[in-house]
Design a protein around this motif. Structure first.
Motif, PDB file in Angstrom:
ATOM      1  N   ALA A  99      13.330  32.624  58.392  1.00 40.31           N
ATOM      2  CA  ALA A  99      12.468  33.237  57.375  1.00 40.31           C
ATOM      3  C   ALA A  99      13.366  33.977  56.396  1.00 40.31           C
ATOM      4  O   ALA A  99      14.597  33.912  56.485  1.00 40.31           O
ATOM      5  N   HIS A 100      12.760  34.715  55.454  1.00 36.37           N
ATOM      6  CA  HIS A 100      13.593  35.484  54.528  1.00 36.37           C
ATOM      7  C   HIS A 100      12.983  36.841  54.230  1.00 36.37           C
ATOM      8  O   HIS A 100      11.754  37.019  54.272  1.00 36.37           O
ATOM      9  N   THR A 101      13.845  37.798  53.926  1.00 35.91           N
ATOM     10  CA  THR A 101      13.460  39.196  53.755  1.00 35.91           C
ATOM     11  C   THR A 101      13.239  39.601  52.308  1.00 35.91           C
ATOM     12  O   THR A 101      12.652  40.655  52.054  1.00 35.91           O
ATOM     13  N   ASP A 102      13.730  38.817  51.366  1.00 32.82           N
ATOM     14  CA  ASP A 102      13.618  39.203  49.955  1.00 32.82           C
ATOM     15  C   ASP A 102      12.360  38.624  49.333  1.00 32.82           C
ATOM     16  O   ASP A 102      11.767  37.667  49.847  1.00 32.82           O
ATOM     17  N   SER A 103      11.937  39.225  48.216  1.00 36.68           N
ATOM     18  CA  SER A 103      10.765  38.784  47.477  1.00 36.68           C
ATOM     19  C   SER A 103      11.062  38.860  45.986  1.00 36.68           C
ATOM     20  O   SER A 103      11.873  39.691  45.553  1.00 36.68           O
ATOM     21  N   PRO A 104      10.419  38.029  45.172  1.00 35.42           N
ATOM     22  CA  PRO A 104      10.667  38.074  43.725  1.00 35.42           C
ATOM     23  C   PRO A 104      10.170  39.377  43.125  1.00 35.42           C
ATOM     24  O   PRO A 104       9.175  39.949  43.570  1.00 35.42           O
ATOM     25  N   GLY A 105      10.870  39.840  42.105  1.00 34.89           N
ATOM     26  CA  GLY A 105      10.488  41.094  41.460  1.00 34.89           C
ATOM     27  C   GLY A 105      11.507  41.522  40.427  1.00 34.89           C
ATOM     28  O   GLY A 105      11.886  40.742  39.545  1.00 34.89           O
ATOM     29  N   PHE A 106      12.006  42.757  40.571  1.00 37.19           N
ATOM     30  CA  PHE A 106      12.959  43.320  39.616  1.00 37.19           C
ATOM     31  C   PHE A 106      14.041  44.087  40.375  1.00 37.19           C
ATOM     32  O   PHE A 106      13.777  44.688  41.415  1.00 37.19           O
ATOM     33  N   LYS A 107      15.247  44.073  39.815  1.00 36.67           N
ATOM     34  CA  LYS A 107      16.368  44.793  40.408  1.00 36.67           C
ATOM     35  C   LYS A 107      16.975  45.733  39.380  1.00 36.67           C
ATOM     36  O   LYS A 107      17.067  45.406  38.189  1.00 36.67           O
ATOM     37  N   LEU A 108      17.389  46.904  39.833  1.00 41.18           N
ATOM     38  CA  LEU A 108      17.927  47.924  38.943  1.00 41.18           C
ATOM     39  C   LEU A 108      19.286  47.503  38.394  1.00 41.18           C
ATOM     40  O   LEU A 108      20.164  47.058  39.132  1.00 41.18           O
ATOM     41  N   LYS A 109      19.442  47.643  37.074  1.00 49.38           N
ATOM     42  CA  LYS A 109      20.682  47.274  36.398  1.00 49.38           C
ATOM     43  C   LYS A 109      21.734  48.393  36.483  1.00 49.38           C
ATOM     44  O   LYS A 109      21.405  49.535  36.821  1.00 49.38           O
ATOM     45  N   PRO A 110      22.997  48.079  36.119  1.00 49.23           N
ATOM     46  CA  PRO A 110      23.973  49.150  35.876  1.00 49.23           C
ATOM     47  C   PRO A 110      23.499  50.012  34.704  1.00 49.23           C
ATOM     48  O   PRO A 110      22.748  49.542  33.837  1.00 49.23           O
ATOM     49  N   GLN A 111      23.948  51.268  34.697  1.00 46.83           N
ATOM     50  CA  GLN A 111      23.502  52.227  33.671  1.00 46.83           C
ATOM     51  C   GLN A 111      21.967  52.164  33.577  1.00 46.83           C
ATOM     52  O   GLN A 111      21.401  51.807  32.533  1.00 46.83           O
ATOM     53  N   PRO A 112      21.280  52.513  34.663  1.00 45.68           N
ATOM     54  CA  PRO A 112      19.859  52.212  34.806  1.00 45.68           C
ATOM     55  C   PRO A 112      18.905  53.159  34.089  1.00 45.68           C
ATOM     56  O   PRO A 112      17.720  52.855  33.995  1.00 45.68           O
ATOM     57  N   THR A 113      19.395  54.301  33.611  1.00 42.24           N
ATOM     58  CA  THR A 113      18.503  55.257  32.957  1.00 42.24           C
ATOM     59  C   THR A 113      18.433  54.967  31.465  1.00 42.24           C
ATOM     60  O   THR A 113      19.440  55.007  30.761  1.00 42.24           O
ATOM     61  N   ILE A 270      15.585  32.591  68.819  1.00 45.38           N
ATOM     62  CA  ILE A 270      16.300  33.270  67.736  1.00 45.38           C
ATOM     63  C   ILE A 270      15.377  33.469  66.534  1.00 45.38           C
ATOM     64  O   ILE A 270      14.700  32.525  66.096  1.00 45.38           O
ATOM     65  N   LEU A 271      15.382  34.676  65.995  1.00 45.01           N
ATOM     66  CA  LEU A 271      14.790  34.945  64.691  1.00 45.01           C
ATOM     67  C   LEU A 271      15.924  35.126  63.699  1.00 45.01           C
ATOM     68  O   LEU A 271      16.769  36.023  63.871  1.00 45.01           O
ATOM     69  N   ALA A 272      15.960  34.289  62.668  1.00 47.05           N
ATOM     70  CA  ALA A 272      16.969  34.394  61.610  1.00 47.05           C
ATOM     71  C   ALA A 272      16.257  34.756  60.318  1.00 47.05           C
ATOM     72  O   ALA A 272      15.634  33.906  59.680  1.00 47.05           O
ATOM     73  N   ALA A 273      16.325  36.031  59.943  1.00 49.14           N
ATOM     74  CA  ALA A 273      15.670  36.530  58.727  1.00 49.14           C
ATOM     75  C   ALA A 273      16.739  36.724  57.663  1.00 49.14           C
ATOM     76  O   ALA A 273      17.477  37.713  57.673  1.00 49.14           O
ATOM     77  N   PHE A 274      16.827  35.771  56.743  1.00 46.81           N
ATOM     78  CA  PHE A 274      17.886  35.749  55.738  1.00 46.81           C
ATOM     79  C   PHE A 274      17.485  36.506  54.474  1.00 46.81           C
ATOM     80  O   PHE A 274      16.300  36.692  54.189  1.00 46.81           O
ATOM     81  N   ASP A 275      18.472  36.892  53.700  1.00 46.58           N
ATOM     82  CA  ASP A 275      18.264  37.465  52.374  1.00 46.58           C
ATOM     83  C   ASP A 275      18.472  36.380  51.316  1.00 46.58           C
ATOM     84  O   ASP A 275      18.968  35.285  51.606  1.00 46.58           O
ATOM     85  N   HIS A 276      18.087  36.674  50.078  1.00 43.96           N
ATOM     86  CA  HIS A 276      18.425  35.905  48.875  1.00 43.96           C
ATOM     87  C   HIS A 276      17.833  34.501  48.827  1.00 43.96           C
ATOM     88  O   HIS A 276      18.322  33.657  48.075  1.00 43.96           O
ATOM     89  N   GLU A 277      16.752  34.245  49.594  1.00 46.29           N
ATOM     90  CA  GLU A 277      16.116  32.925  49.491  1.00 46.29           C
ATOM     91  C   GLU A 277      15.548  32.698  48.103  1.00 46.29           C
ATOM     92  O   GLU A 277      15.583  31.572  47.587  1.00 46.29           O
ATOM     93  N   GLU A 278      15.032  33.764  47.486  1.00 41.76           N
ATOM     94  CA  GLU A 278      14.430  33.624  46.159  1.00 41.76           C
ATOM     95  C   GLU A 278      15.458  33.289  45.085  1.00 41.76           C
ATOM     96  O   GLU A 278      15.089  32.910  43.968  1.00 41.76           O
TER      97      GLU A 278
END
Length: 441
Positions: A99-113, A270-278
């Motif tokens: 399975a996977h742990t990530d979901s589509p959305g938004f990620k904070l950029k550098p210099q985020p303010t 075994i449960l393999a819960a991966f990141d970055h599938e999206e």
């Protein structure tokens, strides 16, 4: 159309919403609330399984993995947990729920303010393929991990802090017919009032983690919907929540592992819960990376397997790649196959694609039906409309990388990639029941 000609009673086998299914949905709501980012999800997998008696292992240390043991490893935003039956040998096969742990959305950029005209805003980058307009007018949080000057990595979650306000209908009379958000200029949420040159959104994250903003040297932070998952609808058949893609499958694997009997004969579960599938899974913690192969290698080394015995074990192993799929949408029936039309509440789905976007084949189909029969669960099939491009999963990646027989399955949902998705209460519970049968078979 085909649906009308056959009649609803012939097409769908709606399952009852039992008290156990409702309890399971509430537990899933707790799990999603504790998992606003992939890093939180991996940590929550480890926390729950440690509570169930699993031993957390550090990849940098030597391991003692023995028959009868339960173990869990976290790598960044991914987690792999497993049980070794007491009669395990060097050729005992593995049954892996992927399975996977990530979901589509938004990620904070550098210099985020950032901000203007007295507003404080967060600079974000689109992550994966979200339905952008579904994020409008919701209370949102910042959540993820902070890398500190002293070498520590801590998790942070601000709770409700941000909002992406929609432009009023008076200022955009065409909003109901042509709304499309500019990804750069119209997806930057507000989080306060003030001067962006005098404020720092990282300070909000630091405060929740109990650290100083000046100690933050790096961060991986996403935006998450803060609304709790909810059961609703006629007969309480529906469950709505953020991040069901794919925390629903991760949760199913965790619940199945919490109660597994390691004294029984069977495979290595075994449960393999991966990141970055999206994003395509290409990372050290994604399905295309070495994480699962590394774990399998160390487990079979501990069982005394040589190279030939390991290959024999993997040849007899299975991977159940579990991710959400599309339920037929009553307002867009033409987008679905005219005959194969899974619907919420009629069972988990077997995902099939002629072009191997899913890894399911005839042998895998038969095995899936056997596991469903063992769990007394009704199943459905999913295939894409020929005019609609089919998505993909970690299934083909795992099959290609490890050569393990793989079946793509999941639950049908609506509003996929929305900030808040819709599933069937009975389907969620039934997927967990099949996962238990799969681990025990």
């Amino acid at each position: 159309d085909a649906q009308e000609s056959r009649g609803l009673g012939d097409v769908y086998k709606r399952q009852p919403v039992t008290p156990d299914a409702l309890s399971h949905a509430e537990d899933l709501a707790d799990f999603v609330a504790a998992s606003p980012s992939s890093y939180h999800a991996a940590a929550e997998v480890a926390r729950r399984l440690e509570h169930a008696g699993y031993v957390r292992l550090d990849e940098e240390q030597a391991w003692e993995v023995t028959p009868g043991g339960r173990y869990v490893v976290v790598r960044d935003g991914a987690a792999i947990a497993w049980t070794v039956p007491t009669d395990a040998t060097a050729t005992t096969p593995a049954h892996i729920l992927g399975a996977h742990t990530d979901s589509p959305g938004f990620k904070l950029k550098p210099q985020p303010t950032t901000g203007s005209k007295g507003w404080l805003q967060a600079a974000v980058e689109v992550y994966g393929g979200p339905l952008l307009t579904s994020w409008l007018d919701r209370e949102l949080s910042l959540a993820g991990r902070l890398a500190l000057a002293d070498g520590r990595v801590v998790l942070a979650d601000t709770g409700a802090l941000l909002r992406l306000p929609q432009l009023a209908i008076h200022l955009d009379r065409d909003a109901n017919t042509s709304l499309a958000l500019d990804k750069q200029f119209q997806t930057q949420p507000v989080w306060g009032l003030g001067d962006p040159t005098q404020e720092d959104i990282l300070a909000e994250l630091a405060e929740t983690a109990g650290v100083s903003a000046s100690d933050i040297r790096g961060y991986d932070v996403v935006i998450a919907d803060t609304a709790r998952g909810a059961v609703f609808g006629k007969d309480r058949a529906f469950f709505a929540s953020g991040r069901l893609d794919d925390l629903a499958s991760v949760h199913a694997g965790v619940v199945a592992l919490e109660t597994i009997d390691t004294a029984a004969s069977g495979p290595i579960a075994i449960l393999a819960a991966f990141d970055h599938e999206e994003l395509g899974s290409n990372s050290r913690s994604g399905a295309a990376g070495p994480f699962l192969e590394d774990i399998l290698g160390r487990v079979y080394d501990a069982l005394g397997a040589d190279a030939s015995e390991r290959r024999r074990a993997l040849s007899a192993s299975w991977c159940l790649s579990s991710d959400v799929g599309h339920s037929v949408h009553p307002n867009y029936v033409h987008k679905h196959d005219p005959v194969v039309q899974p619907v919420l509440g009629s069972g988990p789905i077997l995902k099939i694609n002629a072009n191997q976007r899913y890894a399911t084949d005839a042998i895998g189909s038969a095995a899936w039906r056997d596991w469903c029969d063992s769990a007394d669960v009704v199943t459905q099939e999913f295939v894409s409309n020929n005019n609609v491009r089919c998505g993909s999963t970690i299934g083909p990646i795992t099959a290609t990388r490890l050569g393990i027989r793989t079946v793509d399955v999941g639950i049908p949902i609506l509003s996929m990639h929305s900030a808040r998705e819709l599933a069937g209460v009975s389907d969620l519970h039934d997927l967990t029941r099949v996962a238990g049968a799969f681990f025990a078979s």
